[in-house]
Design an enzyme around this catalytic site. Structure first.
Site, short mmCIF file in Angstrom:
data_model
loop_
_atom_site.label_atom_id
_atom_site.label_comp_id
_atom_site.label_asym_id
_atom_site.label_seq_id
_atom_site.Cartn_x
_atom_site.Cartn_y
_atom_site.Cartn_z
N HIS A 155 0.83 -1.23 0.00
CA HIS A 155 0.00 0.00 0.00
C HIS A 155 0.86 1.26 0.00
O HIS A 155 0.43 2.30 0.50
CB HIS A 155 -0.94 0.03 1.21
CG HIS A 155 -1.70 -1.24 1.42
ND1 HIS A 155 -2.89 -1.51 0.79
CD2 HIS A 155 -1.41 -2.33 2.17
CE1 HIS A 155 -3.32 -2.72 1.16
NE2 HIS A 155 -2.43 -3.24 1.98
N SER A 276 15.35 22.00 -15.22
CA SER A 276 14.17 22.81 -15.51
C SER A 276 14.62 24.13 -16.09
O SER A 276 15.68 24.65 -15.72
CB SER A 276 13.38 23.03 -14.22
OG SER A 276 12.57 24.18 -14.34
N LYS A 282 16.19 21.80 -9.89
CA LYS A 282 15.56 20.55 -10.35
C LYS A 282 16.49 19.62 -11.10
O LYS A 282 17.35 20.03 -11.87
CB LYS A 282 14.41 20.89 -11.29
CG LYS A 282 13.27 21.56 -10.56
CD LYS A 282 12.29 20.54 -10.08
CE LYS A 282 10.96 20.85 -10.69
NZ LYS A 282 10.03 19.79 -10.52
#
Ligand code: ARG
Length: 460
Positions: A155, A276, A282
């Site tokens: 999960h 980016s 990034k």
């Protein structure tokens, strides 16, 4: 240029011709088309339908056409309807009347069925090959990381500790099944449709088994109507390719998660990441995202062909020309994705310390702590409750079960002794799990050996 001028009187319509033509994409199998024609002619001569001199002249010319296409001297252009027309027209242009005999006892229906099968058969082998390369990379990771502890999830919640070796081993198994699916498909598809004619065979005394053996098929197909209209093997292949993409996509998803700031389990090499244009901090996992994204077009090809085939009456119908672009695109996409995934994973760096800490801070040893109490005579349900209360305490204190004091343990249950710390150590938790397929040291040793054996046996 048309192969069927005789019956027609009206001028051709350019739009219709373009709509009808397949040369822009079926030129991909010019090699297979020529190979099939050479086998056909060889068989015709063996059966006395062509003379040996005619056979030799046609074969030499076909070889010349092949060489000229490969060297770029002869360009495949769209004045021809399809690749079959292109080859035959060039043959006739070069050797005249003899060239006109090539198509004896053959139709474009069995011809295209053959070409596509030959092309696909090679590609099945190639996909197996690139998967093998990826599995070799995975094997290295599996072999080297038997003590690299990390949380195993259910999960997407930390569940029990495993190792990187065990986690990657799961993908090794998936790709192994993918390769065996391809092996099965290759076996089933390996019958030769040539000689089925348009749909009802032919009146010439062809030796279809001989043609089949020349082209490395196991046998000739059994029913001529089925031969020209069977595309099952393409659907099976697209299915296998879709499953490969599903596996790659799941793995990519994990790489994306592991590469995120929250996880930091992995650092992708600069060459497999992008920046980016606006946010300087990034480093994006574009390659993994694209692989995940391209899964859609491969599933699309499978759905497309299933849908194309569903209402077609026997035997050949032009709908079937639609089998090609989707299959070609799916093959190129899958091979590209496997190769890029391989490059990405083989250059990535795993952050062992971070993975270990994540497992420790995620109560992944809670089951083992409960098992400890069971070993000391506490019923499992009660043990579950006791450990649950200790987990709550840890959350309050922001610590791991390993960090609680003996006092804390004794307070929760007097059955705890000093050896609880040893019992819930990551190494202990993992190493105690030695059922077949589990992450424990002994079980993993067997698994790694098994993987190594597989790679050795499958080595082509
Ligand atoms: N381009 C066709 C295809 O891909 C070749 C077979 C053409 N046969 C025919 N009867 N028009 O299916």
């Amino acid at each position: 240029m048309k192969l069927w001028g005789g019956r027609f009187t009206k001028e051709e319509n350019k739009l219709v011709d373009n709509f009808n033509a397949s040369i822009s994409f079926d030129q991909k199998f010019y090699k297979q088309d020529i190979r099939g024609s050479k086998a056909h002619v060889t068989m015709l001569a063996k059966q006395g339908i062509l003379t040996e001199a005619e056979r030799d002249e046609i074969i030499a010319c076909l070889d010349g056409i092949l060489a000229d296409v490969e060297s770029g001297k002869l360009e495949i252009d769209d004045t021809y309807e399809d690749i079959h027309t292109f080859v035959e027209a060039n043959l006739i242009e070069r050797i005249g009347a003899t060239g006109k005999k090539l198509h004896t006892g053959r139709s474009r229906n069995d011809q295209v069925a053959l070409d596509m099968k030959l092309y696909t058969r090679d590609e099945v082998d190639e996909v197996k090959e690139v998967l093998y390369t990826l599995m070799k990379t995975l094997y290295k990771i599996i072999d080297e990381n038997q003590e690299t502890y990390m949380p195993g999830f259910t999960h997407l919640q930390k569940a029990q500790p495993v190792t990187l070796s065990h986690h990657v081993g799961a993908y090794f198994e998936m790709f192994k099944r993918d390769r065996s699916r391809l092996t099965d498909i290759r076996k089933r598809m390996n019958t030769c449709p040539l000689g089925a004619g348009a749909l009802a065979g032919t009146t010439y005394p062809l030796d279809r088994e001989y043609t089949a053996s020349l082209l490395d098929f196991d046998s000739a197909t059994n029913n001529s109507m089925d031969s020209v209209s069977d595309r099952d093997y393409l659907i099976e292949f697209l299915d296998a390719l879709s499953i490969i993409m599903m596996h790659l996509s799941r793995f990519s998803e994990e790489i994306i998660l592991w590469n995120s700031n929250e996880y930091k389990f992995i650092e992708l090499d600069d060459s497999y990441s992008t920046g980016s244009s606006i946010m300087p901090q990034k480093k994006n996992p574009d390659i993994a995202e694209l692989i995940r994204g391209k899964t859609g077009r491969v599933y699309g090809a499978l759905m497309g062909l299933l849908t194309t085939m569903k209402g077609i009456p026997l035997a050949y119908n032009k709908d079937m020309q639609e089998d090609k672009e989707g299959v070609f695109d799916a093959i190129d996409t899958v091979k590209g994705c496997i190769m890029l995934f391989n490059g990405m994973i083989s250059t990535a760096k795993f952050n062992d310390a971070r993975m270990r800490k994540s497992a420790a801070m995620g109560f992944t040893n809670a089951t083992d702590a409960a098992d400890y109490l069971v070993e000391h005579g506490i019923p499992f349900r009660d043990a579950h409750g006791i450990i649950g209360s200790l987990v709550l305490k840890c959350i309050e204190k922001n610590c791991a079960l390993d960090d609680l004091s003996m006092e804390d343990y004794k307070e929760a249950c007097p059955a705890f002794e000093e050896d609880i710390y040893e019992a819930i150590k990551m190494e202990t938790c993992v190493d105690k799990r030695n059922t077949k397929g589990a992450p424990g040291r002994e079980a993993m040793k067997q698994f790694v050996e098994e993987c190594g054996r597989y790679l050795k046996e499958e080595y082509a």
